[in-house]
Design a protein around this motif. Structure first.
Motif, PDB file in Angstrom:
ATOM      1  N   ILE A   1       7.855  -6.433  -2.478  1.00 45.47           N
ATOM      2  CA  ILE A   1       7.041  -6.386  -2.982  1.00 45.47           C
ATOM      3  C   ILE A   1       6.557  -4.593  -3.884  1.00 45.47           C
ATOM      4  O   ILE A   1       5.162  -5.164  -4.284  1.00 45.47           O
ATOM      5  CB  ILE A   1       7.249  -6.059  -1.325  1.00 45.47           C
ATOM      6  N   ALA A   2       7.359  -4.100  -3.613  1.00 48.23           N
ATOM      7  CA  ALA A   2       7.376  -2.615  -3.861  1.00 48.23           C
ATOM      8  C   ALA A   2       6.883  -2.906  -5.298  1.00 48.23           C
ATOM      9  O   ALA A   2       5.981  -3.101  -5.739  1.00 48.23           O
ATOM     10  CB  ALA A   2       7.548  -1.580  -3.656  1.00 48.23           C
ATOM     11  N   THR A   3       7.940  -3.287  -6.345  1.00 43.41           N
ATOM     12  CA  THR A   3       8.087  -3.893  -8.024  1.00 43.41           C
ATOM     13  C   THR A   3       6.667  -4.497  -8.148  1.00 43.41           C
ATOM     14  O   THR A   3       6.166  -4.086  -9.094  1.00 43.41           O
ATOM     15  CB  THR A   3       9.690  -4.007  -7.819  1.00 43.41           C
ATOM     16  N   LEU A   4       6.417  -5.194  -7.753  1.00 42.78           N
ATOM     17  CA  LEU A   4       5.697  -6.164  -8.108  1.00 42.78           C
ATOM     18  C   LEU A   4       4.311  -5.614  -7.736  1.00 42.78           C
ATOM     19  O   LEU A   4       3.337  -6.038  -8.763  1.00 42.78           O
ATOM     20  CB  LEU A   4       6.009  -7.621  -7.495  1.00 42.78           C
TER      21      LEU A   4
ATOM     22  N   ILE B   1      11.240   6.073  -7.415  1.00 43.77           N
ATOM     23  CA  ILE B   1      11.749   6.587  -5.796  1.00 43.77           C
ATOM     24  C   ILE B   1      11.288   6.183  -5.361  1.00 43.77           C
ATOM     25  O   ILE B   1      10.962   5.558  -3.857  1.00 43.77           O
ATOM     26  CB  ILE B   1      11.459   8.310  -6.313  1.00 43.77           C
ATOM     27  N   ALA B   2       9.779   5.841  -5.564  1.00 47.31           N
ATOM     28  CA  ALA B   2       8.650   5.016  -4.463  1.00 47.31           C
ATOM     29  C   ALA B   2       9.618   3.770  -3.901  1.00 47.31           C
ATOM     30  O   ALA B   2       9.535   3.786  -2.640  1.00 47.31           O
ATOM     31  CB  ALA B   2       7.785   4.761  -5.413  1.00 47.31           C
ATOM     32  N   ILE B   3       9.635   2.851  -5.280  1.00 47.35           N
ATOM     33  CA  ILE B   3      10.148   1.593  -4.792  1.00 47.35           C
ATOM     34  C   ILE B   3      11.709   1.701  -3.778  1.00 47.35           C
ATOM     35  O   ILE B   3      12.029   0.950  -2.755  1.00 47.35           O
ATOM     36  CB  ILE B   3      10.980   0.976  -5.754  1.00 47.35           C
ATOM     37  N   GLY B   4      12.590   2.958  -4.049  1.00 48.41           N
ATOM     38  CA  GLY B   4      13.450   2.890  -3.117  1.00 48.41           C
ATOM     39  C   GLY B   4      13.600   3.244  -2.091  1.00 48.41           C
ATOM     40  O   GLY B   4      13.468   2.878  -1.055  1.00 48.41           O
TER      41      GLY B   4
ATOM     42  N   TYR C   1       0.451  -1.476  -0.095  1.00 51.84           N
ATOM     43  CA  TYR C   1      -0.121   0.189  -0.248  1.00 51.84           C
ATOM     44  C   TYR C   1       0.383   1.159   0.078  1.00 51.84           C
ATOM     45  O   TYR C   1       0.853   2.443  -0.439  1.00 51.84           O
ATOM     46  CB  TYR C   1      -1.010   0.224   1.502  1.00 51.84           C
ATOM     47  N   LEU C   2       1.696   0.931   1.016  1.00 55.89           N
ATOM     48  CA  LEU C   2       2.738   2.563   0.711  1.00 55.89           C
ATOM     49  C   LEU C   2       3.334   2.732  -0.358  1.00 55.89           C
ATOM     50  O   LEU C   2       3.519   4.130  -0.847  1.00 55.89           O
ATOM     51  CB  LEU C   2       3.995   2.463   1.977  1.00 55.89           C
ATOM     52  N   GLY C   3       3.701   1.807  -1.495  1.00 54.62           N
ATOM     53  CA  GLY C   3       4.670   2.141  -3.128  1.00 54.62           C
ATOM     54  C   GLY C   3       3.705   2.423  -3.355  1.00 54.62           C
ATOM     55  O   GLY C   3       3.814   3.131  -4.416  1.00 54.62           O
ATOM     56  N   LEU C   4       2.102   1.900  -3.086  1.00 56.01           N
ATOM     57  CA  LEU C   4       1.315   2.494  -4.465  1.00 56.01           C
ATOM     58  C   LEU C   4       0.927   3.988  -3.879  1.00 56.01           C
ATOM     59  O   LEU C   4       0.993   4.812  -4.755  1.00 56.01           O
ATOM     60  CB  LEU C   4       0.329   1.784  -4.298  1.00 56.01           C
TER      61      LEU C   4
END
Length: 226
Positions: A185-188, A132-135, A119-122
């Motif tokens: 998790i973030a990338t997928l 930047i979000a993924i990092g 959720y945080l990634g989205l």
């Protein structure tokens, strides 16, 4: 602080609140030296997320709950490898019973973790470029979840038995494995998320579970093996 809270929507508050409860629960478990608090915390937080989803009827949360559930089940593979094959991880409490080599609550713990960080990634990708979000999620994953590991030893829930550099109770290879897992998790999540695309959620969960396993093996083999 008030401006920051005002900028959060209902879903944001649910996720931030669930993370606060998670951290508070594992801290309490360490303070009481009571491993069962970890299990009760996992049950409380996943209940909180499920009730929040029912209230909000959020398509984003429903997708993440499927994604996280599949990833949490497949993460059992990771525990089995480290407990039975490498002997690097030792569980000292199973919260009633074990699943493969893991405590009964462990799939739930990973389920809620994947939901929270996905959720945080989205949400971060709504404001920042995806890279930047993924990092940011990767770096957060190397700081916040390792605290759960740090509290596990004084809570008598689990500990590590491996070589390599340690930061207090947590091996460095575990911290790096968390970073790799959160990157996955973030990338997928960002690549696969589509509202009500349940096949994508299941596929993402399978690949996330595999990524967590292989990253754990990689970092252990490089930095943790005796």
């Amino acid at each position: 602080m008030m401006k920051l809270l005002a900028a959060l929507n209902g879903e944001d508050r649910l996720i931030v609140g669930s993370m606060a409860v998670t951290l508070g629960g594992v801290s309490l478990g360490a303070w009481l030296a009571e491993p069962r608090v970890f299990g009760f915390t996992a049950l409380a937080v996943i209940s909180m997320l499920l009730i929040g989803w029912r209230i909000t009827q959020s398509s984003r949360l429903s997708w993440l709950l499927v994604f996280g559930l599949v990833a949490g089940v497949f993460e059992l593979w990771t525990d089995w490898v480290h407990v039975t094959y490498f002997g690097s991880l030792v569980y000292t409490d199973y919260f009633g019973f074990q699943i493969l080599a893991s405590p009964s609550y462990m799939p739930i713990g990973w389920w809620l973790t994947v939901v929270q960080f996905g959720y945080l990634g989205l949400r971060l990708s709504d404001r920042w470029p995806q890279g930047i979000a993924i990092g940011a999620i990767t770096l957060l994953g190397m700081t916040l979840p390792p605290w759960y590991e740090e509290f596990a030893a004084p809570a008598r829930a689990w500990h590590y038995r491996s070589g390599g550099l340690m930061l207090s109770n947590t091996p460095v290879w575990v911290i790096l494995a968390y970073g790799s897992g959160m990157f996955a998790i973030a990338t997928l999540t960002l690549l696969l998320y589509r509202p009500q695309a349940w096949g994508r959620a299941v596929l993402g969960g399978v690949f996330t579970g595999a990524s967590i396993m292989f990253s754990g093996v990689f970092w252990f083999a490089w930095l943790g093996a005796r």
